[in-house]
Design a protein around this motif. Structure first.
Motif, short mmCIF file in Angstrom:
data_model
loop_
_atom_site.label_atom_id
_atom_site.label_comp_id
_atom_site.label_asym_id
_atom_site.label_seq_id
_atom_site.Cartn_x
_atom_site.Cartn_y
_atom_site.Cartn_z
N GLY A 1 1.26 -1.06 -0.42
CA GLY A 1 -0.27 -0.12 -0.08
C GLY A 1 0.46 1.78 -0.31
N LEU A 2 2.05 0.83 0.73
CA LEU A 2 2.98 2.65 0.81
C LEU A 2 3.26 2.57 -0.66
N TRP A 3 3.58 1.56 -1.35
CA TRP A 3 4.40 1.62 -2.04
C TRP A 3 3.99 2.51 -3.29
N ALA A 4 2.76 1.80 -3.86
CA ALA A 4 1.00 2.91 -4.24
C ALA A 4 1.10 4.23 -4.12
N ALA A 5 1.13 4.09 -2.88
CA ALA A 5 0.71 5.70 -2.51
C ALA A 5 1.86 6.67 -2.92
N ALA A 6 2.82 6.38 -3.14
CA ALA A 6 4.73 6.82 -3.08
C ALA A 6 4.71 6.43 -5.20
N LYS A 7 4.17 6.19 -5.51
CA LYS A 7 4.00 4.76 -7.11
C LYS A 7 6.18 5.04 -6.81
N GLY A 8 6.44 4.60 -6.05
CA GLY A 8 8.18 4.14 -6.46
C GLY A 8 9.03 5.07 -5.49
N ASN A 9 7.95 6.45 -6.10
CA ASN A 9 9.39 7.49 -6.34
C ASN A 9 9.89 8.28 -5.21
N SER A 10 9.91 7.95 -3.71
CA SER A 10 10.06 8.49 -2.49
C SER A 10 11.56 7.93 -2.36
N ARG A 11 12.68 8.33 -2.53
CA ARG A 11 13.81 7.75 -2.03
C ARG A 11 13.78 7.56 -0.70
N SER A 12 13.54 7.88 0.45
CA SER A 12 12.74 7.63 1.68
C SER A 12 11.92 6.69 2.26
N LEU A 13 11.17 5.91 1.39
CA LEU A 13 10.70 5.16 1.79
C LEU A 13 11.19 3.73 0.92
N ILE A 14 12.52 3.84 -0.64
CA ILE A 14 13.10 2.69 -0.46
C ILE A 14 14.00 2.80 0.65
N PHE A 15 14.73 3.61 1.41
CA PHE A 15 15.46 3.29 2.25
C PHE A 15 14.53 2.43 3.00
N VAL A 16 13.65 2.99 3.93
CA VAL A 16 12.89 2.02 5.17
C VAL A 16 12.49 0.76 4.25
N LEU A 17 11.94 0.80 3.45
CA LEU A 17 11.68 -1.21 2.73
C LEU A 17 12.96 -1.88 2.60
N ALA A 18 14.39 -1.30 2.30
CA ALA A 18 15.71 -1.71 2.35
C ALA A 18 15.27 -2.23 4.04
N VAL A 19 15.55 -1.76 4.65
CA VAL A 19 15.70 -2.05 6.12
C VAL A 19 14.43 -3.35 6.45
N THR A 20 13.25 -2.78 6.53
CA THR A 20 12.32 -3.43 6.68
C THR A 20 12.08 -4.94 6.31
N ASP A 21 12.37 -5.20 4.67
CA ASP A 21 12.52 -6.47 3.76
C ASP A 21 13.82 -7.54 4.30
N VAL A 22 15.02 -6.44 5.25
CA VAL A 22 15.66 -7.49 5.71
C VAL A 22 15.66 -7.93 7.13
N ALA A 23 14.99 -7.19 7.23
CA ALA A 23 14.29 -7.56 8.76
C ALA A 23 13.02 -9.20 8.85
#
Length: 250
Positions: free
Chosen positions: A155-177
């Motif tokens: 849902g967050l990715w769809a809302a930001a349309k993949g253009n937010s660099r801060s969201l990409i960073f947060v998801l990169a960390v949480t994906d690893v967890a």
């Protein structure tokens, strides 16, 4: 590429001696040099203006059009790559959502009742289920958490349309967890599944049960397989996000 200025320079260099020799020899050396420079400049001006101004203006317009066309091709390629990466991200997160949900539901509902021979030749119905053992309880909880996380990140990715660099960073960390949790749950559940299929020594402690409870073992292995797909999807997403962060920082 032909340049009128380069032609003028070449012409003046080759004909400098001729121009100098055409100066009145009675003049002093400083006057000779000044007269020579004036002649050289006048010759350059005449040669330069022999080129039509329209041709010079047309060459600059053509260069500008080529540069704009190259920029347009580069922007189109970047837009295509962005859309492709967005579709891959949507697909992998949806895959993690579906497979983790399936794994939690299947493992939580895995149970079977079969008649088992008892002492004295009698038989009794014995029920076995995955829930109630610490390994499978942990497995179900982790897959439920991974399912909720996959839905939220999608849902967050769809809302930001993949253009937010801060969201990409947060998801990169949480994906690893999330990947770490899923692989730990897979390890504990797979260890119990191997004991169910092969048993352990002595058999009285961990008897082999898959020869009797075959449907139960099938459900357990199906849940483990679905959870493996979810873990691999989130792992690919984590690697993908880290690569995007790296290339965006260059």
């Amino acid at each position: 590429m032909w340049s009128p200025i380069r032609t003028c320079s070449h012409f003046s260099t080759l004909n400098f001696g001729v121009l100098f020799s055409s100066v009145d020899p009675r003049l002093s050396s400083s006057n000779k040099l000044s007269a020579t420079n004036n002649l050289d400049r006048s010759v350059q001006d005449r040669i330069f203006w022999t080129v039509p101004r329209g041709e010079l203006r047309g060459s600059h317009v053509a260069e500008d059009e080529e540069e704009m066309e190259a920029q347009g091709r580069g922007a189109g390629r970047l837009e295509t790559e962005r859309r492709a990466t967005g579709l891959v991200n949507y697909f992998l997160r949806l895959l993690a959502l579906v497979t983790s949900f399936t794994a939690a539901v299947v493992a939580g509902s895995a149970k079977e009742t079969e008649p088992v021979a008892a002492n004295g030749g009698a038989s009794a119905k014995l029920k076995i289920k995955a829930m109630g053992t610490p390994q499978f309880d942990y497995f179900v909880v982790v897959n439920a958490v991974a399912c909720v996380y996959s839905a939220a990140s999608l849902g967050l990715w769809a809302a930001a349309k993949g253009n937010s660099r801060s969201l990409i960073f947060v998801l990169a960390v949480t994906d690893v967890a999330a990947v770490a949790l899923l692989f730990s749950a897979l390890g504990s559940a797979a260890a119990m599944a191997i004991l169910f299929r092969k048993g352990a020594s002595p058999p009285a402690v961990y008897p082999r049960i898959c020869n009797v409870y075959d449907m139960f073992c099938g459900l357990v292995f199906a849940a483990i397989t679905m959870s493996t797909f979810a873990a691999v999807a989130l792992f690919v997403l984590a690697v993908f996000s880290h690569f995007r962060l790296y290339y965006s920082s260059l």
